[in-house]
Motif scaffolding. Sequence first.
Motif, PDB file in Angstrom:
ATOM      1  N   ALA A  83       0.965  -1.331   0.061  1.00 23.81           N
ATOM      2  CA  ALA A  83       0.048   0.141   0.059  1.00 23.81           C
ATOM      3  C   ALA A  83       0.781   1.356  -0.007  1.00 23.81           C
ATOM      4  O   ALA A  83       0.385   2.253  -0.813  1.00 23.81           O
ATOM      5  N   SER A  84       1.917   1.131   0.711  1.00 27.37           N
ATOM      6  CA  SER A  84       2.923   2.418   0.877  1.00 27.37           C
ATOM      7  C   SER A  84       3.414   2.906  -0.583  1.00 27.37           C
ATOM      8  O   SER A  84       3.342   4.003  -0.927  1.00 27.37           O
ATOM      9  N   LYS A  85       3.654   1.702  -1.232  1.00 25.79           N
ATOM     10  CA  LYS A  85       4.411   2.019  -2.671  1.00 25.79           C
ATOM     11  C   LYS A  85       3.413   2.699  -3.241  1.00 25.79           C
ATOM     12  O   LYS A  85       3.483   3.377  -4.340  1.00 25.79           O
ATOM     13  N   SER A  86       2.091   2.151  -3.557  1.00 23.27           N
ATOM     14  CA  SER A  86       0.889   2.527  -4.345  1.00 23.27           C
ATOM     15  C   SER A  86       0.708   3.937  -4.163  1.00 23.27           C
ATOM     16  O   SER A  86       0.121   4.753  -4.991  1.00 23.27           O
ATOM     17  N   ILE A  87       0.761   4.194  -2.797  1.00 19.85           N
ATOM     18  CA  ILE A  87       0.292   5.858  -2.279  1.00 19.85           C
ATOM     19  C   ILE A  87       1.510   6.683  -2.946  1.00 19.85           C
ATOM     20  O   ILE A  87       1.038   7.814  -3.385  1.00 19.85           O
ATOM     21  N   VAL A  88       2.633   6.303  -2.819  1.00 19.51           N
ATOM     22  CA  VAL A  88       3.808   6.968  -3.510  1.00 19.51           C
ATOM     23  C   VAL A  88       3.574   7.367  -4.957  1.00 19.51           C
ATOM     24  O   VAL A  88       3.529   8.434  -5.688  1.00 19.51           O
ATOM     25  N   SER A  89       3.119   6.097  -5.461  1.00 13.34           N
ATOM     26  CA  SER A  89       2.953   6.070  -7.144  1.00 13.34           C
ATOM     27  C   SER A  89       1.693   7.130  -7.418  1.00 13.34           C
ATOM     28  O   SER A  89       1.863   7.853  -8.371  1.00 13.34           O
ATOM     29  N   GLY A  90       0.814   7.005  -6.422  1.00 12.07           N
ATOM     30  CA  GLY A  90      -0.311   8.007  -7.013  1.00 12.07           C
ATOM     31  C   GLY A  90      -0.154   9.363  -6.624  1.00 12.07           C
ATOM     32  O   GLY A  90      -0.491  10.430  -7.746  1.00 12.07           O
ATOM     33  N   GLU A  92       2.930  10.813  -7.017  1.00 12.81           N
ATOM     34  CA  GLU A  92       3.663  11.155  -8.330  1.00 12.81           C
ATOM     35  C   GLU A  92       2.817  11.350  -9.520  1.00 12.81           C
ATOM     36  O   GLU A  92       3.054  12.280 -10.226  1.00 12.81           O
ATOM     37  N   ALA A  93       1.829  10.418  -9.694  1.00 12.44           N
ATOM     38  CA  ALA A  93       1.161  10.501 -10.778  1.00 12.44           C
ATOM     39  C   ALA A  93       0.112  11.787 -10.856  1.00 12.44           C
ATOM     40  O   ALA A  93      -0.124  12.621 -12.013  1.00 12.44           O
ATOM     41  N   ALA A  94      -0.293  12.214  -9.619  1.00 11.03           N
ATOM     42  CA  ALA A  94      -1.039  13.563  -9.706  1.00 11.03           C
ATOM     43  C   ALA A  94      -0.547  14.715  -9.807  1.00 11.03           C
ATOM     44  O   ALA A  94      -0.683  15.548 -10.528  1.00 11.03           O
ATOM     45  N   ALA A  95       1.083  14.609  -9.300  1.00 16.42           N
ATOM     46  CA  ALA A  95       1.985  15.705  -9.580  1.00 16.42           C
ATOM     47  C   ALA A  95       2.116  16.115 -11.069  1.00 16.42           C
ATOM     48  O   ALA A  95       2.297  17.138 -11.281  1.00 16.42           O
ATOM     49  N   SER A  96       2.207  15.057 -11.673  1.00 20.56           N
ATOM     50  CA  SER A  96       2.440  14.984 -13.156  1.00 20.56           C
ATOM     51  C   SER A  96       1.343  15.134 -13.949  1.00 20.56           C
ATOM     52  O   SER A  96       1.407  15.307 -15.214  1.00 20.56           O
ATOM     53  N   GLY A  97       0.195  15.521 -13.494  1.00 20.49           N
ATOM     54  CA  GLY A  97      -1.018  15.486 -14.242  1.00 20.49           C
ATOM     55  C   GLY A  97      -1.962  13.959 -14.653  1.00 20.49           C
ATOM     56  O   GLY A  97      -2.732  14.360 -15.399  1.00 20.49           O
ATOM     57  N   ARG A  98      -1.432  13.188 -14.394  1.00 19.99           N
ATOM     58  CA  ARG A  98      -2.068  11.670 -14.792  1.00 19.99           C
ATOM     59  C   ARG A  98      -3.103  11.133 -13.831  1.00 19.99           C
ATOM     60  O   ARG A  98      -3.129  10.716 -12.852  1.00 19.99           O
ATOM     61  N   ASP A  99      -4.168  12.205 -13.902  1.00 25.03           N
ATOM     62  CA  ASP A  99      -5.349  12.060 -12.867  1.00 25.03           C
ATOM     63  C   ASP A  99      -5.918  10.755 -12.708  1.00 25.03           C
ATOM     64  O   ASP A  99      -6.193  10.247 -11.634  1.00 25.03           O
ATOM     65  N   ARG A 100      -5.993  10.074 -13.966  1.00 21.28           N
ATOM     66  CA  ARG A 100      -6.399   8.765 -13.825  1.00 21.28           C
ATOM     67  C   ARG A 100      -5.710   7.764 -13.045  1.00 21.28           C
ATOM     68  O   ARG A 100      -6.231   6.860 -12.306  1.00 21.28           O
ATOM     69  N   ASP A 101      -4.519   7.704 -13.395  1.00 18.88           N
ATOM     70  CA  ASP A 101      -3.479   7.045 -12.739  1.00 18.88           C
ATOM     71  C   ASP A 101      -3.214   7.187 -11.384  1.00 18.88           C
ATOM     72  O   ASP A 101      -3.188   6.087 -10.417  1.00 18.88           O
ATOM     73  N   ALA A 102      -3.437   8.435 -10.868  1.00 20.74           N
ATOM     74  CA  ALA A 102      -3.234   8.589  -9.444  1.00 20.74           C
ATOM     75  C   ALA A 102      -4.576   7.980  -8.769  1.00 20.74           C
ATOM     76  O   ALA A 102      -4.197   7.353  -7.750  1.00 20.74           O
TER      77      ALA A 102
END
Length: 338
Positions: A83-90, A92-102
């Motif tokens: 879960a912790s790695k998935s939160i970090v990935s989310g 990073e995705a939100a910061a780069s504008g990949r809203d669906r991936d976040a």
Amino acid sequence: MTDRMPASPRSRLPLFLGGLALGAALATAVSFALRTGDGDVKAPPEERQAAQLPVAVACPPSAVVPAADAKDGQARFDGATDASKSIVSGKEAAASGRDRDAEAAFLAACRVPVQPGNPKATLLRADAMYNLARHYASLAEEGASGSQDMLKRAGSMLDYALAVYQSQLGQSDEKVQFALRAIATIREHPKQAEQRPRADAVSRPTEAVVGELPRPAVPKSQTRTAAIEKRPAAATGGGAPSPEPKQAVTITAPTAKPSFDCAKARSTPERLICSDEELANQDRELGRIYARAKREAPDPAAFQRLSDREWRRREAECRTRDCLLDWYAERRRQLLGQ
């Protein structure tokens, strides 16, 4: 005078029974001493903590955030076990504008199985729900389609995250305060939120502020020495004595200035930046990188939207110097990557 005969076994029986009764009474007293105010025997801290955990809230059944572009929504987080790695990935995705991936990453973190009574795993699920709810709230503030559904989802998840944080971390923990502020924000009427004056928006990056990065004037309250406020002496002829001089609370001004006017600083992060030389330097350097990244951005509107999103995250979550240093390092990496 005759010698006393030794006591027979039958004569010692009352003493033996009395000893047993006394031992039972002591055991009962110890048992009651170990009980809490509501009559429950005290359990180890981890067992008490597990017993206080709130009833779990189900993760959202499906994704609702539309893909921002052709590159968004391509990442796969199905079957995630960390879960912790998935939160970090989310994040990073939100910061780069990949809203669906976040959204997909936060959903994956939320759906990692949690063993009943496992406080650590429950806390991670609360973190996943908090970040997903904050992502929904940020998209709603940006005017994304389906905002009402997102805010409805965010409300129930924030309530659960708040309950977990309060039970495990205590009322004074910063995560509790983050959740409380997020709940207050999403429960405002949208029009009220739009009309609310942005008193803390002075450090929001704009061309007017960071274009040439002028050095702002030092606020009067930021002097290099402590000032003493003098009061007029009382009139002669029996008048009341004058009050004692009042010491003015002052902040030593940093040598380097941030990219915004400290005289208008209102929020906690802004005040921290204005009172710390290293943070002020970090802010000024980030302002230069921001101005360059914005000039080279292929979509200025999208760039500004993401910049505002990260700025709101800083204003909402950073209440310490270390948090701000981490935020500047992460934001600098994001902008240099762009």
